[in-house]
Scaffold this motif. Structure first.
Motif, PDB file in Angstrom:
ATOM      1  N   ILE A 167     -42.752 -25.328 -40.752  1.00  0.00           N
ATOM      2  CA  ILE A 167     -43.053 -26.718 -41.104  1.00  0.00           C
ATOM      3  C   ILE A 167     -43.830 -27.316 -39.946  1.00  0.00           C
ATOM      4  O   ILE A 167     -43.412 -27.216 -38.798  1.00  0.00           O
ATOM      5  CB  ILE A 167     -41.762 -27.497 -41.366  1.00  0.00           C
ATOM      6  CG1 ILE A 167     -41.119 -26.980 -42.640  1.00  0.00           C
ATOM      7  CG2 ILE A 167     -42.049 -28.979 -41.487  1.00  0.00           C
ATOM      8  CD1 ILE A 167     -39.799 -27.595 -42.944  1.00  0.00           C
ATOM      9  N   ILE A 168     -44.980 -27.885 -40.252  1.00  0.00           N
ATOM     10  CA  ILE A 168     -45.747 -28.558 -39.211  1.00  0.00           C
ATOM     11  C   ILE A 168     -45.263 -30.001 -39.177  1.00  0.00           C
ATOM     12  O   ILE A 168     -45.541 -30.783 -40.079  1.00  0.00           O
ATOM     13  CB  ILE A 168     -47.265 -28.483 -39.491  1.00  0.00           C
ATOM     14  CG1 ILE A 168     -47.684 -27.049 -39.775  1.00  0.00           C
ATOM     15  CG2 ILE A 168     -48.060 -29.046 -38.331  1.00  0.00           C
ATOM     16  CD1 ILE A 168     -47.366 -26.054 -38.684  1.00  0.00           C
ATOM     17  N   ARG A 169     -44.523 -30.315 -38.119  1.00  0.00           N
ATOM     18  CA  ARG A 169     -43.895 -31.632 -38.030  1.00  0.00           C
ATOM     19  C   ARG A 169     -44.789 -32.614 -37.292  1.00  0.00           C
ATOM     20  O   ARG A 169     -45.774 -32.219 -36.679  1.00  0.00           O
ATOM     21  CB  ARG A 169     -42.548 -31.503 -37.311  1.00  0.00           C
ATOM     22  CG  ARG A 169     -41.595 -30.604 -38.038  1.00  0.00           C
ATOM     23  CD  ARG A 169     -40.249 -30.604 -37.372  1.00  0.00           C
ATOM     24  NE  ARG A 169     -39.334 -29.679 -38.049  1.00  0.00           N
ATOM     25  CZ  ARG A 169     -38.618 -30.001 -39.116  1.00  0.00           C
ATOM     26  NH1 ARG A 169     -38.710 -31.208 -39.631  1.00  0.00           N
ATOM     27  NH2 ARG A 169     -37.810 -29.110 -39.658  1.00  0.00           N
ATOM     28  N   SER A 170     -44.374 -33.865 -37.333  1.00  0.00           N
ATOM     29  CA  SER A 170     -45.108 -34.925 -36.653  1.00  0.00           C
ATOM     30  C   SER A 170     -45.408 -34.528 -35.210  1.00  0.00           C
ATOM     31  O   SER A 170     -44.532 -34.063 -34.499  1.00  0.00           O
ATOM     32  CB  SER A 170     -44.265 -36.199 -36.676  1.00  0.00           C
ATOM     33  OG  SER A 170     -44.915 -37.222 -35.998  1.00  0.00           O
ATOM     34  N   GLY A 171     -46.652 -34.680 -34.788  1.00  0.00           N
ATOM     35  CA  GLY A 171     -47.021 -34.383 -33.406  1.00  0.00           C
ATOM     36  C   GLY A 171     -47.443 -32.948 -33.182  1.00  0.00           C
ATOM     37  O   GLY A 171     -47.920 -32.602 -32.118  1.00  0.00           O
ATOM     38  N   GLN A 172     -47.251 -32.085 -34.187  1.00  0.00           N
ATOM     39  CA  GLN A 172     -47.624 -30.682 -34.007  1.00  0.00           C
ATOM     40  C   GLN A 172     -48.996 -30.411 -34.611  1.00  0.00           C
ATOM     41  O   GLN A 172     -49.354 -30.996 -35.626  1.00  0.00           O
ATOM     42  CB  GLN A 172     -46.581 -29.773 -34.654  1.00  0.00           C
ATOM     43  CG  GLN A 172     -45.220 -29.898 -33.993  1.00  0.00           C
ATOM     44  CD  GLN A 172     -44.163 -29.036 -34.640  1.00  0.00           C
ATOM     45  OE1 GLN A 172     -44.207 -28.786 -35.842  1.00  0.00           O
ATOM     46  NE2 GLN A 172     -43.197 -28.610 -33.857  1.00  0.00           N
TER      47      GLN A 172
ATOM     48  N   ASN B 279     -45.910 -32.271 -42.426  1.00  0.00           N
ATOM     49  CA  ASN B 279     -45.303 -33.595 -42.503  1.00  0.00           C
ATOM     50  C   ASN B 279     -46.252 -34.653 -41.960  1.00  0.00           C
ATOM     51  O   ASN B 279     -47.185 -34.324 -41.219  1.00  0.00           O
ATOM     52  CB  ASN B 279     -43.993 -33.598 -41.712  1.00  0.00           C
ATOM     53  CG  ASN B 279     -42.848 -33.003 -42.504  1.00  0.00           C
ATOM     54  OD1 ASN B 279     -42.997 -32.692 -43.681  1.00  0.00           O
ATOM     55  ND2 ASN B 279     -41.714 -32.854 -41.870  1.00  0.00           N
ATOM     56  N   PRO B 280     -46.023 -35.917 -42.295  1.00  0.00           N
ATOM     57  CA  PRO B 280     -46.893 -36.972 -41.776  1.00  0.00           C
ATOM     58  C   PRO B 280     -46.934 -36.921 -40.244  1.00  0.00           C
ATOM     59  O   PRO B 280     -45.898 -36.736 -39.608  1.00  0.00           O
ATOM     60  CB  PRO B 280     -46.218 -38.257 -42.242  1.00  0.00           C
ATOM     61  CG  PRO B 280     -45.371 -37.868 -43.396  1.00  0.00           C
ATOM     62  CD  PRO B 280     -44.964 -36.450 -43.156  1.00  0.00           C
TER      63      PRO B 280
ATOM     64  N   LYS C 277     -48.592 -33.583 -46.329  1.00  0.00           N
ATOM     65  CA  LYS C 277     -48.426 -35.038 -46.180  1.00  0.00           C
ATOM     66  C   LYS C 277     -49.110 -35.521 -44.910  1.00  0.00           C
ATOM     67  O   LYS C 277     -49.186 -36.701 -44.644  1.00  0.00           O
ATOM     68  CB  LYS C 277     -46.936 -35.392 -46.125  1.00  0.00           C
ATOM     69  CG  LYS C 277     -46.218 -35.082 -47.408  1.00  0.00           C
ATOM     70  CD  LYS C 277     -44.747 -35.432 -47.275  1.00  0.00           C
ATOM     71  CE  LYS C 277     -43.936 -34.910 -48.434  1.00  0.00           C
ATOM     72  NZ  LYS C 277     -42.507 -34.907 -48.087  1.00  0.00           N
TER      73      LYS C 277
ATOM     74  N   ARG D 131     -39.912 -40.528 -39.433  1.00  0.00           N
ATOM     75  CA  ARG D 131     -41.111 -39.996 -38.775  1.00  0.00           C
ATOM     76  C   ARG D 131     -40.771 -39.520 -37.357  1.00  0.00           C
ATOM     77  O   ARG D 131     -41.145 -38.424 -36.954  1.00  0.00           O
ATOM     78  CB  ARG D 131     -42.145 -41.118 -38.726  1.00  0.00           C
ATOM     79  CG  ARG D 131     -43.582 -40.736 -38.567  1.00  0.00           C
ATOM     80  CD  ARG D 131     -44.101 -39.849 -39.651  1.00  0.00           C
ATOM     81  NE  ARG D 131     -43.965 -40.313 -41.018  1.00  0.00           N
ATOM     82  CZ  ARG D 131     -44.816 -41.106 -41.641  1.00  0.00           C
ATOM     83  NH1 ARG D 131     -45.884 -41.514 -41.041  1.00  0.00           N
ATOM     84  NH2 ARG D 131     -44.620 -41.464 -42.887  1.00  0.00           N
TER      85      ARG D 131
ATOM     86  N   ASP E  42     -38.629 -36.456 -37.305  1.00  0.00           N
ATOM     87  CA  ASP E  42     -39.449 -35.267 -37.573  1.00  0.00           C
ATOM     88  C   ASP E  42     -40.079 -34.772 -36.274  1.00  0.00           C
ATOM     89  O   ASP E  42     -40.092 -33.576 -35.981  1.00  0.00           O
ATOM     90  CB  ASP E  42     -40.525 -35.658 -38.578  1.00  0.00           C
ATOM     91  CG  ASP E  42     -41.282 -34.461 -39.117  1.00  0.00           C
ATOM     92  OD1 ASP E  42     -40.627 -33.450 -39.390  1.00  0.00           O
ATOM     93  OD2 ASP E  42     -42.509 -34.545 -39.257  1.00  0.00           O
ATOM     94  N   ARG E  43     -40.581 -35.714 -35.494  1.00  0.00           N
ATOM     95  CA  ARG E  43     -41.208 -35.374 -34.214  1.00  0.00           C
ATOM     96  C   ARG E  43     -40.191 -34.705 -33.287  1.00  0.00           C
ATOM     97  O   ARG E  43     -40.468 -33.690 -32.673  1.00  0.00           O
ATOM     98  CB  ARG E  43     -41.757 -36.657 -33.576  1.00  0.00           C
ATOM     99  CG  ARG E  43     -42.369 -36.476 -32.212  1.00  0.00           C
ATOM    100  CD  ARG E  43     -43.846 -36.192 -32.328  1.00  0.00           C
ATOM    101  NE  ARG E  43     -44.515 -36.222 -31.044  1.00  0.00           N
ATOM    102  CZ  ARG E  43     -44.754 -35.152 -30.313  1.00  0.00           C
ATOM    103  NH1 ARG E  43     -44.366 -33.964 -30.708  1.00  0.00           N
ATOM    104  NH2 ARG E  43     -45.398 -35.259 -29.167  1.00  0.00           N
TER     105      ARG E  43
ATOM    106  N   HIS F  40     -37.551 -33.707 -46.778  1.00  0.00           N
ATOM    107  CA  HIS F  40     -38.681 -33.957 -45.880  1.00  0.00           C
ATOM    108  C   HIS F  40     -38.467 -33.287 -44.518  1.00  0.00           C
ATOM    109  O   HIS F  40     -39.335 -32.602 -44.007  1.00  0.00           O
ATOM    110  CB  HIS F  40     -38.856 -35.461 -45.705  1.00  0.00           C
ATOM    111  CG  HIS F  40     -40.015 -35.832 -44.845  1.00  0.00           C
ATOM    112  ND1 HIS F  40     -41.216 -36.228 -45.356  1.00  0.00           N
ATOM    113  CD2 HIS F  40     -40.163 -35.825 -43.501  1.00  0.00           C
ATOM    114  CE1 HIS F  40     -42.054 -36.449 -44.370  1.00  0.00           C
ATOM    115  NE2 HIS F  40     -41.438 -36.223 -43.229  1.00  0.00           N
TER     116      HIS F  40
END
Lengths: 226, 267
Positions: free
Chosen positions: A109-114, A129-130, A147, B151, B154-155, B195
């Motif tokens: 999963i490519i998460r926020s910041g990646q 992800n966003p 996303k 969000r 997730d980070r 998510h």
């Protein structure tokens, strides 16, 4: 002592073809090329430029050497170098080519910041992800929800496409074109199995996945038929 | 040899400190020896939530810099018989007073004596976060059903997954307002878990009692009648490896009228 010629000039309807021998030394080749072109030179200012394609067989020329050959040819009036063709390429170039044509599969999963970057095509088994971003030199195929941001054809390939099982990106980029999601998200209709590509007006278009087989037939790499 | 669990979130104000205090308390109620460690140096408040502020003599920075022994800095919670301790953060320094290496050493020595070490992580992803995560074996990510908190969660999950020593993080969804979730004005539990795609270890409903209890320095987990308390106790049991079903989110409505309504299928 006259032996076989190292430089052969042939005229075709597209211009001149120079066959350069790949057995003699480079220095000798340069000298002979210079002589050949000088003796054949007909000073005729009225003639249009003639394009020359250079075939060098199994000889490998470095960038500097290629430039030298081009300079020698260019010095002669109304000759321009169209191309230099060699049967061999450097290992690093070959590897680069291979990488750019490869499909890299990634299960994460490519998460926020990646940020995930690949030189060729990307097959992502997971979500973006966003706040996350995927960048590929070629196409991007996402077996999950997109996303975040996806950037296909990052090295200047406008034919690249982005497809996702769930297409809800914050931004899509293909080559230099950018499109973003609408500000007012209407009723969240399921954006399933969709693809994005650049049309002839340089706009990013989102369509059904099935549209790709007509728009980008070269996505099929299967040799032969079935 | 105990386990160190870091409680983190990325975003501030989602209830890291409250969650740390209550999970720690709930684990102590289960008879485990627990040490709470506040790593929010410069902005400590785990001591306030636990009601132990007035007993602080030494703090984490004193221990790390060798001005005192660990056991001198640990504040014992009187409500528990030798089961719950707090290592408070310093209020006068800042995050740079400690480095991740020192935290690792500190956690190693605490793990010798305690079953569980609950590390309360500061908000953000800078030095304070790095210190808090350095010595941890497990991680709990706290989020609320808000887009911004999810969000940031997730980070932080992305960062935690890079840590080699930390097991895959678990999720706590805090401050759930069931009526807003039902009406679709808030992200629902399923949406958040799909998510973030990590394992859910607990959901805690928004409850005024939690704030009241925190202000009195009494963790809500001590009050057996509150829904939030049961939620925290369930989280503690899940940490211990029990499988406990999630509490239903609907308010427990026991009035005759609502029962009648239910009977006739009126919502």
């Amino acid at each position: 002592m006259k032996k076989t010629q190292n430089v052969l000039i042939k005229g075709t309807k597209d211009g001149l073809t120079l066959h350069l021998d790949d057995q003699c030394s480079y220095e000798k080749l340069k000298m002979e090329l210079n002589e050949k072109l000088t003796e054949n030179q007909r000073v005729n200012e009225d003639h249009p430029l003639i394009s020359v394609s250079v075939k060098i067989g199994n000889r490998f020329l470095t960038d500097v050497q290629q430039e030298e050959i081009k300079t020698i040819i260019r010095q002669k009036k109304n000759l321009v170098v169209g191309s230099i063709d060699s049967n061999v390429i450097a290992k690093s170039d070959a590897e680069q080519m291979m990488r750019e044509n490869e499909i890299v599969s990634v299960a994460r999963i490519i998460r926020s910041g990646q940020v995930l970057e690949v030189p060729g095509d990307l097959l992502l088994i997971g979500d973006v992800n966003p706040g996350g971003k995927v960048v590929a030199g070629g196409n991007i195929f996402i077996m999950g929800a997109l996303k975040g941001i996806a950037h296909a054809g990052a090295n200047g390939n406008s034919n690249a496409v982005i497809s996702a099982s769930l297409m809800m990106p914050t931004q899509l980029r293909i080559n230099d074109a950018i499109s973003r999601s609408p500000d007012i998200t209407g009723d969240e209709e399921k954006r399933e199995m969709e693809c994005a590509y650049i049309d002839h007006t340089d706009q990013i278009i989102i369509d059904r996945l099935q549209a790709l087989m007509h728009l980008r037939p070269n996505l099929t790499r299967l040799e032969g038929g079935f | 040899m105990g386990e160190a669990i870091v409680v983190t979130s990325g975003k501030g104000g989602v209830g890291k400190t409250t969650t740390s205090a209550n999970i720690g308390t709930a684990l102590a109620l289960q008879g485990k020896k627990v040490c709470l460690v506040d790593t929010d140096i410069g902005l400590r408040n785990l001591d306030v939530v636990m009601g132990l502020e007035n007993r602080i003599i030494y703090d984490l920075v004193d221990v790390v810099e060798g001005r005192c022994k660990i056991h001198q800095a640990l504040v014992k919670d009187k409500r528990f018989e030798d089961l719950l301790y707090l290592l408070p953060a310093a209020q006068t320094s800042d995050k740079s007073a400690v480095n991740p290496e020192q935290m690792k050493v500190l956690m190693e020595s605490l793990k010798q004596e305690y079953d569980y070490i609950i590390i309360d992580c500061p908000a953000g992803i800078e030095q304070g976060y790095k210190n808090a995560v350095a010595g941890a074996d497990r991680a709990i990510v706290v989020t609320t059903p808000e887009v911004s908190a999810v969000r940031d969660a997730d980070r932080i999950i992305g960062l935690l997954e890079k840590e080699e020593n930390v097991a895959p993080p678990k999720l706590v969804i805090n401050r759930i307002r069931s009526h807003m979730m039902k009406s679709g004005d808030m992200l629902d539990v399923d949406e958040i878990t799909t998510h973030l795609s990590i394992e859910l270890i607990g959901i805690v409903a928004d409850d005024d009692e939690v704030i009241r209890a925190s202000n009195h320095g009494e963790p809500i987990a001590l009050n057996p009648n509150s829904r939030a308390s049961i939620a925290y106790r369930n989280i503690a049991r899940r940490i211990l490896g029990e499988s406990v079903p999630l509490q239903p989110l609907d308010e427990v409505d026991t009035g005759v009228f609502s029962k009648l309504k239910k009977f006739f299928g009126v919502k």
